[in-house]
Design an enzyme around this catalytic site. Sequence first.
Site, PDB file in Angstrom:
ATOM      1  N   SER A 197      13.608 -14.168 -25.685  1.00 26.84           N
ATOM      2  CA  SER A 197      14.846 -14.689 -26.259  1.00 26.84           C
ATOM      3  C   SER A 197      15.758 -15.330 -25.209  1.00 26.84           C
ATOM      4  CB  SER A 197      15.578 -13.565 -26.999  1.00 26.84           C
ATOM      5  OG  SER A 197      14.821 -13.108 -28.094  1.00 26.84           O
ATOM      6  N   HIS A 198      16.852 -15.863 -25.707  1.00 22.10           N
ATOM      7  CA  HIS A 198      17.786 -16.675 -24.931  1.00 22.10           C
ATOM      8  C   HIS A 198      18.288 -15.969 -23.667  1.00 22.10           C
ATOM      9  CE1 HIS A 198      21.375 -14.351 -26.167  1.00 22.10           C
ATOM     10  NE2 HIS A 198      20.693 -14.169 -27.287  1.00 22.10           N
TER      11      HIS A 198
END
Length: 259
Positions: free
Chosen positions: A120-121
Amino acid sequence: MASDISPKAEISPKAKIGDNCKIFPFVYIEDDVEIGDNCIIFPFVSILDGSRIGKNNKIHQGSVIAALPQDFNFRGAKSYVEIGDNNVIRENVVINRGTYRDGVTKIGSSNFLLEGTHISHDTKVGDHCVFGYGVKIAGDCEVGNGVIFSSSAIQNANTRIGRCALVQAGCTFSRDIPPFIVAGGKPLAYGGPNTTIMNEAGIDPKVQKHIANAYRLLFHGKTSVFDVINQIKDQVPDGPEIRDIITFLENTKRGIMCK
């Protein structure tokens, strides 16, 4: 040597493709993309704006690089995914770019991401890591060098895992996992020093005993992490690995697993 690019691939003329790459049919590559030399991009891969990919990477079918962040704070800012060299990214891997302007999700070099991994980010991954089938890494996490995740492990947001640690299959964690250990079970528990990986990393057996002593103080003692840090400094012989442990413990924000 010129790259071998299928005419059935959809590639922006603004994308920068290195030499000697192999790009199969039905690959989709957007404008703001840079790909280094000797990469292989298999069919049905999407490489989106903000992707910065190094050399000698293999990206398999169905993967998405620089997908938009799954974060309610994302407002369309220009951000990036940076991938090093010699990585193997297997089928259906998703890597999100950063949330905020100039934010970066980083994957180091010589990592192996098995099918269904999701990074994820704004997460930072080191080198020589292995992500088993279906591993999910939430946003703003840190993964040290040489970490191994067994299948279906989940790392929750804003947590860290130290180098040469192993997370066993199906585990979920919301606190930091220190370096050089095995973590497993439900609830998550300390499974001892990760001797197999430490041997492969060339860590001296005597140093491994010092590491085991440090973690005996941490996980079997009844004191706080702050007190354990002082005990390790006083009772365990100094060395680079012991300093890594101390620094990791000192910098925790989410707390240490099992403490």
